[in-house]
Design a protein around this motif. Structure first.
Motif, mmCIF file in Angstrom:
data_model
loop_
_atom_site.group_PDB
_atom_site.id
_atom_site.type_symbol
_atom_site.label_atom_id
_atom_site.label_comp_id
_atom_site.label_asym_id
_atom_site.label_seq_id
_atom_site.Cartn_x
_atom_site.Cartn_y
_atom_site.Cartn_z
ATOM 1 N N ARG A 9 -37.450 -96.139 12.895
ATOM 2 C CA ARG A 9 -37.891 -94.873 12.309
ATOM 3 C C ARG A 9 -36.940 -93.745 12.686
ATOM 4 O O ARG A 9 -36.643 -92.857 11.876
ATOM 5 C CB ARG A 9 -39.321 -94.547 12.775
ATOM 6 C CG ARG A 9 -40.364 -95.540 12.284
ATOM 7 C CD ARG A 9 -41.759 -95.192 12.808
ATOM 8 N NE ARG A 9 -42.267 -93.956 12.193
ATOM 9 C CZ ARG A 9 -42.910 -93.921 11.042
ATOM 10 N NH1 ARG A 9 -43.135 -95.046 10.357
ATOM 11 N NH2 ARG A 9 -43.338 -92.774 10.547
ATOM 12 N N ARG B 30 -40.627 -89.356 10.977
ATOM 13 C CA ARG B 30 -41.495 -88.844 12.041
ATOM 14 C C ARG B 30 -42.025 -90.001 12.886
ATOM 15 O O ARG B 30 -42.355 -91.066 12.379
ATOM 16 C CB ARG B 30 -42.650 -88.066 11.423
ATOM 17 C CG ARG B 30 -43.695 -87.589 12.454
ATOM 18 C CD ARG B 30 -44.759 -86.731 11.828
ATOM 19 N NE ARG B 30 -44.234 -85.405 11.507
ATOM 20 C CZ ARG B 30 -44.986 -84.424 10.998
ATOM 21 N NH1 ARG B 30 -46.272 -84.645 10.739
ATOM 22 N NH2 ARG B 30 -44.451 -83.249 10.744
ATOM 23 N N GLY B 31 -42.146 -89.741 14.184
ATOM 24 C CA GLY B 31 -42.652 -90.755 15.106
ATOM 25 C C GLY B 31 -41.584 -91.698 15.627
ATOM 26 O O GLY B 31 -41.876 -92.600 16.409
#
Length: 438
Positions: free
Chosen positions: A26, A32-33
């Motif tokens: 990711r 995001r994250g």
């Protein structure tokens, strides 16, 4: 299990690794994250990284012993001072990766991409109990190498890898398999290639100044525009000194074997013993399909031959070069291989037990296999029958002897540094007492 000196490192589980891989993916996609994988000084022994994308991750000082990184993407990743012994790095992408000071002995890098990788010396510093910085020690490394923290690829399989543009000054590739590697425009100043297989390697434009190429295999090696000033090429095996060309023999192998069979059947009264002493046998097709019992092939070159299941009982193979040969399940009972070259050979399930003969008076005697003085570094002898073998002075450094039958074998003076003897039968063997556990 991690080496004892590494017990202080935090152990990472497969579940934790898989979670880190998801977050790293990711991160690389800007989602995001996400979080970049930074796993410095962790114990990752035996974990499965296969097919994952850890490009630009940081694994400085971590342990990957016997881990599986096959097919993964590690472009730009830091393996600075990591321990990757016996890891599977097959077909992985290590483009521009940092391997400075890494310990990669016995690993499989076949087909890996090491384009522009940094393989120079490196050193990790840590604080001692008084707060002073000192070099971090590594398990299995000699005191002199502890100071230098050379990048070590001894015995590693690097066949068909791309190492173009890489920097590997002073790295150790001794006994490694670099068959067909591409090393164009790379800096290999002072590299140790002793005993390595450099067949068909392409070093065009590379710097090999002061490199040690002693006893290396250099058949088909391309050195166009390479700098080799000061390189030690003594006893390197080249296209010029490989031996007699087998194809120059006027008669075919089946014809020669017909005479040889008659010689055996008549105990030497008829026919003629097959003598292949000094011949280059690398390219003889289907050699393993011929019965080669009692042949004479002193100093013959079998390099890389596929000899699975071959019958070579009572053969005279002293000083023969069998490096990188596949001899799984071969029958070499009663043969002599004194001072033979067997580095990196696959000798799994080979039969080297003695032959028993009966005298006219009914008494019996054993003809034992003699491989005294042989070089068997990094050889695989898993499940081999080595009962009663004479192995005096054999170099078995980092060889795999798992489940071997070594009962009554004579290993006087044998070198067993780093050898894996798990499950080996050693009853009655003459061997250093630290290995005699069964």
């Amino acid at each position: 299990m991690a080496p004892a000196s590494y017990n202080k490192l935090e152990t990472i589980s497969q579940k934790e690794l898989d979670e880190a891989a998801k977050k790293h993916e990711r991160f690389m996609k800007g989602m995001r994250g996400g979080a970049r994988a930074v796993m410095k000084f962790k114990d990752l022994t035996g974990l499965n990284f296969s097919g994952t994308d850890f490009s630009q991750a940081d694994f400085t000082g971590s342990i990957f012993v016997k881990a599986n990184l096959a097919g993964g993407n590690f472009s730009g990743t830091s393996f600075f001072a990591c321990d990757l012994r016996q890891a599977n790095l097959e077909n992985a992408n290590f483009m521009r990766a940092d391997f400075r000071g890494a310990y990669v002995a016995g690993a499989n890098l076949s087909g890996a991409n090491l384009d522009q990788a940094d393989l120079r010396e490196g050193r990790v510093l840590e604080k001692d109990r008084h707060g002073f910085l000192k070099a971090r020690k590594r398990e299995g490394v000699s005191p002199e190498d502890q100071n230098l923290h050379k990048t070590i690829f001894t015995g590693a399989n690097l066949s068909e890898t791309n190492m173009s543009g890489s920097r590997a000054a002073a790295a150790d590739f001794s006994d490694a398999d670099l068959t067909g590697v591409i090393v164009k425009d790379a800096d290999f100043t002072g590299v140790n290639f002793e005993g390595a297989n450099l067949s068909d390697a392409n070093f065009t434009g590379a710097t090999l100044t002061n490199a040690n190429v002693h006893d290396a295999i250099m058949t088909g090696t391309v050195l166009d525009a390479a700098e080799i000033g000061g390189a030690n090429l003594t006893e390197a095996l080249t296209d010029e000194n490989i031996g007699h060309d087998f194809e120059e023999i006027a008669r075919s192998l089946p014809e020669l074997l017909e005479d040889h069979t008659a010689w055996i059947a008549s105990t030497g009264r008829k026919g003629q013993r097959l003598d292949l002493t000094g011949y280059d046998l690398r390219n003889v097709e289907d050699l393993a399909t011929y019965p080669l019992t009692a042949i004479k092939a002193i100093e013959a070159k079998f390099l890389g031959q596929h000899l699975e299941g071959i019958e070579m009982q009572s053969a005279l193979l002293d000083r023969a070069d069998l490096r990188d040969c596949r001899l799984k399940g071969a029958d070499l009972r009663g043969s002599s291989l004194k001072d033979a070259h067997l580095a990196r050979a696959d000798l799994s399930e080979i039969n080297m037990s003695p032959l028993q003969f009966t005298n006219e008076d009914g008494s019996t005697w054993l003809q034992r296999v003699n491989i005294s003085g042989a070089n068997m570094r990094y050889a695989v002898l898993r499940g081999a029958d080595l009962r009663d073998v004479i192995m005096m002075g054999v170099d078995l450094s980092y060889a795999i002897l798992i489940d071997c039958d070594l009962r009554r074998a004579d290993l006087t003076g044998a070198i067993l540094d780093g050898a894996d003897m798990d499950g080996a039968l050693l009853s009655g063997a003459i061997i250093d007492e630290r290995y005699n556990k069964s």
